[in-house]
Design a protein around this motif. Sequence first.
Motif, PDB file in Angstrom:
ATOM      1  N   LEU A   8      18.689  36.654 -15.687  1.00 56.00           N
ATOM      2  CA  LEU A   8      19.786  35.690 -15.589  1.00 56.00           C
ATOM      3  C   LEU A   8      19.274  34.264 -15.773  1.00 56.00           C
ATOM      4  O   LEU A   8      19.866  33.465 -16.523  1.00 56.00           O
ATOM      5  CB  LEU A   8      20.476  35.839 -14.231  1.00 56.00           C
ATOM      6  CG  LEU A   8      21.662  34.901 -13.966  1.00 56.00           C
ATOM      7  CD1 LEU A   8      22.782  35.178 -14.963  1.00 56.00           C
ATOM      8  CD2 LEU A   8      22.168  35.064 -12.536  1.00 56.00           C
ATOM      9  N   ILE A   9      18.159  33.946 -15.123  1.00 51.19           N
ATOM     10  CA  ILE A   9      17.594  32.596 -15.243  1.00 51.19           C
ATOM     11  C   ILE A   9      17.075  32.361 -16.657  1.00 51.19           C
ATOM     12  O   ILE A   9      17.242  31.272 -17.218  1.00 51.19           O
ATOM     13  CB  ILE A   9      16.478  32.391 -14.205  1.00 51.19           C
ATOM     14  CG1 ILE A   9      17.051  32.494 -12.790  1.00 51.19           C
ATOM     15  CG2 ILE A   9      15.806  31.032 -14.403  1.00 51.19           C
ATOM     16  CD1 ILE A   9      16.010  32.402 -11.696  1.00 51.19           C
ATOM     17  N   ARG A  10      16.451  33.371 -17.256  1.00 46.98           N
ATOM     18  CA  ARG A  10      15.961  33.222 -18.634  1.00 46.98           C
ATOM     19  C   ARG A  10      17.111  32.951 -19.596  1.00 46.98           C
ATOM     20  O   ARG A  10      16.977  32.150 -20.529  1.00 46.98           O
ATOM     21  CB  ARG A  10      15.205  34.478 -19.066  1.00 46.98           C
ATOM     22  CG  ARG A  10      13.844  34.640 -18.424  1.00 46.98           C
ATOM     23  CD  ARG A  10      13.041  35.745 -19.092  1.00 46.98           C
ATOM     24  NE  ARG A  10      11.841  36.049 -18.331  1.00 46.98           N
ATOM     25  CZ  ARG A  10      11.729  37.072 -17.496  1.00 46.98           C
ATOM     26  NH1 ARG A  10      12.754  37.903 -17.330  1.00 46.98           N
ATOM     27  NH2 ARG A  10      10.610  37.279 -16.837  1.00 46.98           N
ATOM     28  N   SER A  11      18.228  33.613 -19.375  1.00 48.28           N
ATOM     29  CA  SER A  11      19.396  33.371 -20.234  1.00 48.28           C
ATOM     30  C   SER A  11      19.869  31.925 -20.106  1.00 48.28           C
ATOM     31  O   SER A  11      20.218  31.280 -21.107  1.00 48.28           O
ATOM     32  CB  SER A  11      20.530  34.329 -19.861  1.00 48.28           C
ATOM     33  OG  SER A  11      20.138  35.669 -20.047  1.00 48.28           O
ATOM     34  N   ALA A  12      19.867  31.410 -18.873  1.00 44.62           N
ATOM     35  CA  ALA A  12      20.269  30.018 -18.666  1.00 44.62           C
ATOM     36  C   ALA A  12      19.283  29.062 -19.330  1.00 44.62           C
ATOM     37  O   ALA A  12      19.679  28.056 -19.934  1.00 44.62           O
ATOM     38  CB  ALA A  12      20.368  29.725 -17.169  1.00 44.62           C
ATOM     39  N   VAL A  13      17.992  29.374 -19.237  1.00 47.65           N
ATOM     40  CA  VAL A  13      16.969  28.528 -19.867  1.00 47.65           C
ATOM     41  C   VAL A  13      17.129  28.535 -21.385  1.00 47.65           C
ATOM     42  O   VAL A  13      17.035  27.492 -22.043  1.00 47.65           O
ATOM     43  CB  VAL A  13      15.562  29.001 -19.459  1.00 47.65           C
ATOM     44  CG1 VAL A  13      14.492  28.292 -20.282  1.00 47.65           C
ATOM     45  CG2 VAL A  13      15.329  28.757 -17.975  1.00 47.65           C
ATOM     46  N   GLU A  14      17.362  29.712 -21.956  1.00 45.57           N
ATOM     47  CA  GLU A  14      17.565  29.804 -23.403  1.00 45.57           C
ATOM     48  C   GLU A  14      18.818  29.049 -23.832  1.00 45.57           C
ATOM     49  O   GLU A  14      18.852  28.448 -24.912  1.00 45.57           O
ATOM     50  CB  GLU A  14      17.658  31.269 -23.817  1.00 45.57           C
ATOM     51  CG  GLU A  14      16.347  32.027 -23.670  1.00 45.57           C
ATOM     52  CD  GLU A  14      16.509  33.512 -23.914  1.00 45.57           C
ATOM     53  OE1 GLU A  14      17.660  33.941 -24.193  1.00 45.57           O
ATOM     54  OE2 GLU A  14      15.510  34.243 -23.819  1.00 45.57           O
ATOM     55  N   LEU A  15      19.836  29.080 -22.983  1.00 45.05           N
ATOM     56  CA  LEU A  15      21.058  28.327 -23.283  1.00 45.05           C
ATOM     57  C   LEU A  15      20.776  26.830 -23.295  1.00 45.05           C
ATOM     58  O   LEU A  15      21.240  26.105 -24.183  1.00 45.05           O
ATOM     59  CB  LEU A  15      22.133  28.659 -22.252  1.00 45.05           C
ATOM     60  CG  LEU A  15      23.486  27.947 -22.424  1.00 45.05           C
ATOM     61  CD1 LEU A  15      24.126  28.353 -23.745  1.00 45.05           C
ATOM     62  CD2 LEU A  15      24.411  28.276 -21.262  1.00 45.05           C
ATOM     63  N   LEU A  16      20.001  26.358 -22.324  1.00 50.17           N
ATOM     64  CA  LEU A  16      19.634  24.941 -22.289  1.00 50.17           C
ATOM     65  C   LEU A  16      18.812  24.550 -23.512  1.00 50.17           C
ATOM     66  O   LEU A  16      18.970  23.455 -24.051  1.00 50.17           O
ATOM     67  CB  LEU A  16      18.834  24.635 -21.018  1.00 50.17           C
ATOM     68  CG  LEU A  16      19.609  24.588 -19.701  1.00 50.17           C
ATOM     69  CD1 LEU A  16      18.644  24.404 -18.534  1.00 50.17           C
ATOM     70  CD2 LEU A  16      20.635  23.467 -19.716  1.00 50.17           C
ATOM     71  N   ALA A  17      17.941  25.459 -23.955  1.00 46.85           N
ATOM     72  CA  ALA A  17      17.094  25.162 -25.112  1.00 46.85           C
ATOM     73  C   ALA A  17      17.908  25.026 -26.392  1.00 46.85           C
ATOM     74  O   ALA A  17      17.491  24.339 -27.328  1.00 46.85           O
ATOM     75  CB  ALA A  17      16.035  26.246 -25.277  1.00 46.85           C
TER      76      ALA A  17
END
Length: 202
Positions: free
Chosen positions: A109-118
């Motif tokens: 879930l956190i990785r998905s949020a990080v990828e979204l920010l990127a």
Amino acid sequence: MNVKKAKNPAEKAMSLIFFICGMLSVAFVLFITLFLVVSGVPAIGKIGIFKFLFGTVWASTASDPKFGILPFILTSVYGTFGAVLIAVPVGLLCAIYLSKFAGSRLAELIRSAVELLAGIPSVVYGLVGMILIVPAVRTVFHLPDGANLFSAIIVLSVMVLPNVISVSETSLLAVPHEYEEASLALGATYTETVFKVSVPAA
């Protein structure tokens, strides 16, 4: 014995198209660079390279115009340095949590949020900074104007944070498990192993 498979006409055509597109991209960059150099050199020659690089006043519309870009250079340097000071520790700690402590579902879930920010364009970060960060800085610190270096550092920190997290997590995951197992076998706790073995090895 090396036998090269003959390319069919469609593959040859696509290879040629890709080659032309690549060369056009390089040509556009070269033309833009050449245009900037040709357009800028006469002006810099008239102003003087020393005054242009080390002048402290930018007043392009004044009766006696001045074109010193030193404040812009220093602001970029200070902003980058400040953003690194904030983003690197936060990003590294986040990567440690994702790779070593978080559960699989929470980590995804956190990785998905990080990828979204990127994937968010930098102009959107700038817009959000002007709408949210600048008024907040002005209110919290009781300043007449919140559009300052500190606001820029906060926005830059958030912008580079996804990259720091991604690179740090990849490095941590590449550390051989044998290192951690050996540390644990010698009596170190898991937290000590992560911070004293995995992080330095990464």
